[in-house]
Design a protein around this motif. Structure first.
Motif, PDB file in Angstrom:
ATOM      1  N   VAL A 135      50.022  43.068  28.557  1.00  0.00           N
ATOM      2  CA  VAL A 135      49.666  44.190  27.688  1.00  0.00           C
ATOM      3  C   VAL A 135      50.590  45.365  27.984  1.00  0.00           C
ATOM      4  N   LYS A 136      50.812  45.641  29.264  1.00  0.00           N
ATOM      5  CA  LYS A 136      51.678  46.761  29.648  1.00  0.00           C
ATOM      6  C   LYS A 136      53.097  46.559  29.114  1.00  0.00           C
ATOM      7  N   GLN A 137      53.615  45.352  29.216  1.00  0.00           N
ATOM      8  CA  GLN A 137      54.972  45.081  28.736  1.00  0.00           C
ATOM      9  C   GLN A 137      55.095  45.271  27.229  1.00  0.00           C
ATOM     10  N   VAL A 138      54.134  44.747  26.472  1.00  0.00           N
ATOM     11  CA  VAL A 138      54.218  44.881  25.011  1.00  0.00           C
ATOM     12  C   VAL A 138      54.029  46.344  24.598  1.00  0.00           C
ATOM     13  N   GLU A 139      53.230  47.086  25.349  1.00  0.00           N
ATOM     14  CA  GLU A 139      53.066  48.514  25.049  1.00  0.00           C
ATOM     15  C   GLU A 139      54.353  49.282  25.346  1.00  0.00           C
ATOM     16  N   GLU A 140      55.061  48.911  26.420  1.00  0.00           N
ATOM     17  CA  GLU A 140      56.345  49.543  26.713  1.00  0.00           C
ATOM     18  C   GLU A 140      57.361  49.232  25.613  1.00  0.00           C
ATOM     19  N   MET A 141      57.371  47.987  25.137  1.00  0.00           N
ATOM     20  CA  MET A 141      58.277  47.610  24.053  1.00  0.00           C
ATOM     21  C   MET A 141      57.962  48.409  22.796  1.00  0.00           C
ATOM     22  N   GLN A 142      56.677  48.568  22.504  1.00  0.00           N
ATOM     23  CA  GLN A 142      56.258  49.303  21.311  1.00  0.00           C
ATOM     24  C   GLN A 142      56.681  50.765  21.390  1.00  0.00           C
ATOM     25  N   GLN A 143      56.598  51.351  22.579  1.00  0.00           N
ATOM     26  CA  GLN A 143      57.022  52.742  22.750  1.00  0.00           C
ATOM     27  C   GLN A 143      58.499  52.910  22.396  1.00  0.00           C
ATOM     28  N   LEU A 144      59.309  51.948  22.817  1.00  0.00           N
ATOM     29  CA  LEU A 144      60.751  52.019  22.550  1.00  0.00           C
ATOM     30  C   LEU A 144      61.082  51.661  21.098  1.00  0.00           C
ATOM     31  N   ALA A 145      60.361  50.677  20.554  1.00  0.00           N
ATOM     32  CA  ALA A 145      60.665  50.188  19.201  1.00  0.00           C
ATOM     33  C   ALA A 145      60.032  51.043  18.108  1.00  0.00           C
ATOM     34  N   GLY A 146      58.936  51.721  18.432  1.00  0.00           N
ATOM     35  CA  GLY A 146      58.280  52.579  17.446  1.00  0.00           C
ATOM     36  C   GLY A 146      57.077  51.953  16.774  1.00  0.00           C
ATOM     37  N   SER A 147      56.972  50.618  16.806  1.00  0.00           N
ATOM     38  CA  SER A 147      55.801  49.959  16.225  1.00  0.00           C
ATOM     39  C   SER A 147      55.716  48.528  16.729  1.00  0.00           C
ATOM     40  N   TYR A 148      54.539  47.954  16.616  1.00  0.00           N
ATOM     41  CA  TYR A 148      54.354  46.542  16.965  1.00  0.00           C
ATOM     42  C   TYR A 148      54.933  45.651  15.877  1.00  0.00           C
ATOM     43  N   GLU A 149      54.923  46.142  14.651  1.00  0.00           N
ATOM     44  CA  GLU A 149      55.446  45.331  13.549  1.00  0.00           C
ATOM     45  C   GLU A 149      56.929  45.005  13.752  1.00  0.00           C
ATOM     46  N   VAL A 150      57.688  45.939  14.309  1.00  0.00           N
ATOM     47  CA  VAL A 150      59.107  45.704  14.584  1.00  0.00           C
ATOM     48  C   VAL A 150      59.271  44.543  15.568  1.00  0.00           C
ATOM     49  N   LEU A 151      58.341  44.411  16.494  1.00  0.00           N
ATOM     50  CA  LEU A 151      58.399  43.366  17.513  1.00  0.00           C
ATOM     51  C   LEU A 151      57.883  42.022  17.015  1.00  0.00           C
ATOM     52  N   PHE A 152      57.194  42.020  15.897  1.00  0.00           N
ATOM     53  CA  PHE A 152      56.500  40.836  15.384  1.00  0.00           C
ATOM     54  C   PHE A 152      57.441  39.973  14.546  1.00  0.00           C
ATOM     55  N   SER A 153      57.424  38.677  14.806  1.00  0.00           N
ATOM     56  CA  SER A 153      58.262  37.748  14.050  1.00  0.00           C
ATOM     57  C   SER A 153      57.486  37.157  12.878  1.00  0.00           C
ATOM     58  N   LYS A 154      57.897  37.526  11.690  1.00  0.00           N
ATOM     59  CA  LYS A 154      57.275  36.961  10.486  1.00  0.00           C
ATOM     60  C   LYS A 154      57.919  35.628  10.125  1.00  0.00           C
ATOM     61  N   ARG A 155      58.892  35.199  10.923  1.00  0.00           N
ATOM     62  CA  ARG A 155      59.534  33.902  10.704  1.00  0.00           C
ATOM     63  C   ARG A 155      58.872  32.802  11.539  1.00  0.00           C
ATOM     64  N   ALA A 156      57.922  33.172  12.379  1.00  0.00           N
ATOM     65  CA  ALA A 156      57.241  32.188  13.224  1.00  0.00           C
ATOM     66  C   ALA A 156      56.470  31.191  12.358  1.00  0.00           C
ATOM     67  N   THR A 157      56.530  29.936  12.744  1.00  0.00           N
ATOM     68  CA  THR A 157      55.827  28.882  12.003  1.00  0.00           C
ATOM     69  C   THR A 157      54.334  29.178  11.922  1.00  0.00           C
TER      70      THR A 157
END
Length: 118
Positions: A38-60
């Motif tokens: 949870v901490k890692q994904v929250e750190e990524m979100q802080q840098l990226a600006g949103s969780y959607e940016v981190l989310f892969s819509k190409r995933a099966t």
């Protein structure tokens, strides 16, 4: 912090890793064998600006679960990324307060340029 979240079994991730300068200065995390916290994904979100940016819509699973037909919000994106590694757009490269998400040629080139100019 210098970290790369990737999949060891992904040939695209492997190709990108080989193209990065100063790879030995990074901590690598294979998200299949060492799930993100949870901490890692929250750190990524802080840098990226949103969780959607981190989310892969190409995933099966995105299509299989019918998520493309749902109206997902930030909490949903975060939950799915934490539930299954396939929902994280890979690789995620974090270097000196900058984040590069995904494997598009543009993003990969931006990461290479940033790392070469240090």
């Amino acid at each position: 912090m210098r970290k790369i979240y990737f999949l060891k079994t992904c040939s695209t991730c492997q190709r990108i890793l080989k193209s990065l300068p100063n790879l030995d200065t990074f901590q690598l995390q294979d998200i299949k064998n060492e799930p993100i916290t949870v901490k890692q994904v929250e750190e990524m979100q802080q840098l990226a600006g949103s969780y959607e940016v981190l989310f892969s819509k190409r995933a099966t699973l995105y299509k299989e679960m019918g998520l493309k037909d749902e109206n997902l919000n930030e909490a949903d994106f975060k939950r799915y990324i934490l539930e299954h590694y396939t929902f994280l757009s890979r690789p995620v490269i974090i270097a000196d307060g900058k984040i590069f998400v995904g494997n598009s040629p543009k993003v990969v080139q931006q990461a290479i340029d940033f790392l070469q100019n240090e």
